[in-house]
Design a protein around this motif. Structure first.
Motif, PDB file in Angstrom:
ATOM      1  N   LYS A 133      -7.712  -0.064  -6.736  1.00 36.40           N
ATOM      2  CA  LYS A 133      -7.523   0.851  -7.867  1.00 36.40           C
ATOM      3  C   LYS A 133      -7.836   2.287  -7.444  1.00 36.40           C
ATOM      4  CE  LYS A 133      -8.371   0.986 -12.777  1.00 36.40           C
ATOM      5  NZ  LYS A 133      -8.845   0.184 -13.881  1.00 36.40           N
ATOM      6  N   GLN A 160       3.253   5.891  -6.099  1.00 31.72           N
ATOM      7  CA  GLN A 160       3.043   5.160  -7.345  1.00 31.72           C
ATOM      8  C   GLN A 160       2.784   3.698  -6.993  1.00 31.72           C
ATOM      9  OE1 GLN A 160       3.017   6.158 -10.647  1.00 31.72           O
ATOM     10  NE2 GLN A 160       3.021   8.230  -9.804  1.00 31.72           N
ATOM     11  N   PRO A 161       1.856   3.050  -7.678  1.00 32.72           N
ATOM     12  CA  PRO A 161       1.601   1.628  -7.396  1.00 32.72           C
ATOM     13  C   PRO A 161       2.788   0.776  -7.823  1.00 32.72           C
ATOM     14  CG  PRO A 161       0.397   2.319  -9.341  1.00 32.72           C
ATOM     15  CD  PRO A 161       1.034   3.557  -8.768  1.00 32.72           C
ATOM     16  N   TYR A 179      -7.720   3.481  -4.384  1.00 35.75           N
ATOM     17  CA  TYR A 179      -6.685   3.854  -3.419  1.00 35.75           C
ATOM     18  C   TYR A 179      -5.458   4.408  -4.145  1.00 35.75           C
ATOM     19  CZ  TYR A 179      -2.982   3.201   0.069  1.00 35.75           C
ATOM     20  OH  TYR A 179      -1.909   3.388   0.918  1.00 35.75           O
ATOM     21  N   TRP A 180      -4.976   3.651  -5.149  1.00 36.94           N
ATOM     22  CA  TRP A 180      -3.785   4.090  -5.872  1.00 36.94           C
ATOM     23  C   TRP A 180      -4.062   5.307  -6.751  1.00 36.94           C
ATOM     24  CZ3 TRP A 180       0.799   3.665  -4.344  1.00 36.94           C
ATOM     25  CH2 TRP A 180       1.211   2.557  -3.621  1.00 36.94           C
ATOM     26  N   SER A 181      -5.245   5.420  -7.304  1.00 36.75           N
ATOM     27  CA  SER A 181      -5.592   6.599  -8.105  1.00 36.75           C
ATOM     28  C   SER A 181      -5.486   7.860  -7.259  1.00 36.75           C
ATOM     29  CB  SER A 181      -7.009   6.469  -8.666  1.00 36.75           C
ATOM     30  OG  SER A 181      -7.067   5.451  -9.621  1.00 36.75           O
ATOM     31  N   ASP A 207       3.768  -6.336  -8.527  1.00 39.43           N
ATOM     32  CA  ASP A 207       2.363  -6.721  -8.518  1.00 39.43           C
ATOM     33  C   ASP A 207       2.075  -7.571  -9.751  1.00 39.43           C
ATOM     34  OD1 ASP A 207      -0.341  -6.809  -7.932  1.00 39.43           O
ATOM     35  OD2 ASP A 207      -0.685  -4.668  -8.213  1.00 39.43           O
ATOM     36  N   VAL A 228      -1.713   8.590  -6.551  1.00 43.74           N
ATOM     37  CA  VAL A 228      -1.038   9.069  -7.756  1.00 43.74           C
ATOM     38  C   VAL A 228      -1.472  10.497  -8.057  1.00 43.74           C
ATOM     39  CG1 VAL A 228      -0.858   8.755 -10.258  1.00 43.74           C
ATOM     40  CG2 VAL A 228      -0.631   6.783  -8.751  1.00 43.74           C
ATOM     41  N   LEU A 234       0.825  -1.202   0.000  1.00 47.37           N
ATOM     42  CA  LEU A 234       0.000   0.000   0.000  1.00 47.37           C
ATOM     43  C   LEU A 234       0.868   1.265   0.000  1.00 47.37           C
ATOM     44  CD1 LEU A 234      -2.827  -1.119   2.454  1.00 47.37           C
ATOM     45  CD2 LEU A 234      -2.921  -0.961  -0.048  1.00 47.37           C
ATOM     46  N   GLY A 235       2.181   1.086  -0.159  1.00 49.22           N
ATOM     47  CA  GLY A 235       3.088   2.217  -0.254  1.00 49.22           C
ATOM     48  C   GLY A 235       3.380   2.911   1.057  1.00 49.22           C
TER      49      GLY A 235
END
Length: 137
Positions: free
Chosen positions: A85, A98-99, A87-89, A61, A92, A45-46
């Motif tokens: 998706k 970044q994913p 979450y990462w959007s 991934d 970013v 999850l970064g």
């Protein structure tokens, strides 16, 4: 008749969920790291940028649509594919992250086997002796 059809569909769904393959998290064989599911989740999850021992971590991934990826996202990250998706959007868009790079199964094993900083996950049936399994889900 509709009830019987609905029961068959429900039973089929339950069987397919229980038949999900085991997902394993892999690292380079020289990596002596031990991690729990919380550490792995934070990496994917970064939120965690290094292995617990302090070395940098580069998560990989699997590509969207992979059943192994769907199982990992559900079991380890506790999210649906659409939630991940979104979450990462958000990260970013806000410039906060970044994913992980998306690769296929064969590339996942090859990259992890060639770089001690990488971490990945695959179906347990695909593991070979070029990587070390550190977690099973």
């Amino acid at each position: 008749m509709k009830i019987l059809s609905a029961l068959c569909a429900c039973a089929s769904l339950m069987l397919s969920v229980s038949a999900m393959a085991e997902v394993v998290v892999v690292v380079h064989p020289s990596n002596g790291v031990t991690m729990d599911s919380g550490d792995i989740s934070r990496i994917y999850l970064g939120k965690l940028k290094s292995f617990p021992g302090g070395g940098p971590v580069v998560p990989l991934d699997l590509k969207e649509g992979s059943s192994t990826r769907a199982a990992f996202v559900d079991k380890v990250l506790g999210k649906s594919e659409s939630q991940l998706k979104a979450y990462w959007s958000k990260l970013v868009f806000s410039g906060q992250g970044q994913p992980p790079k998306s690769v296929d199964d064969a590339e996942m094993l090859s990259l992890v086997a060639s770089n001690p900083n990488m971490i990945g996950f695959v179906d347990a049936a695909n593991v070979n002796d070029t990587v070390k399994v550190i977690a099973r889900f």
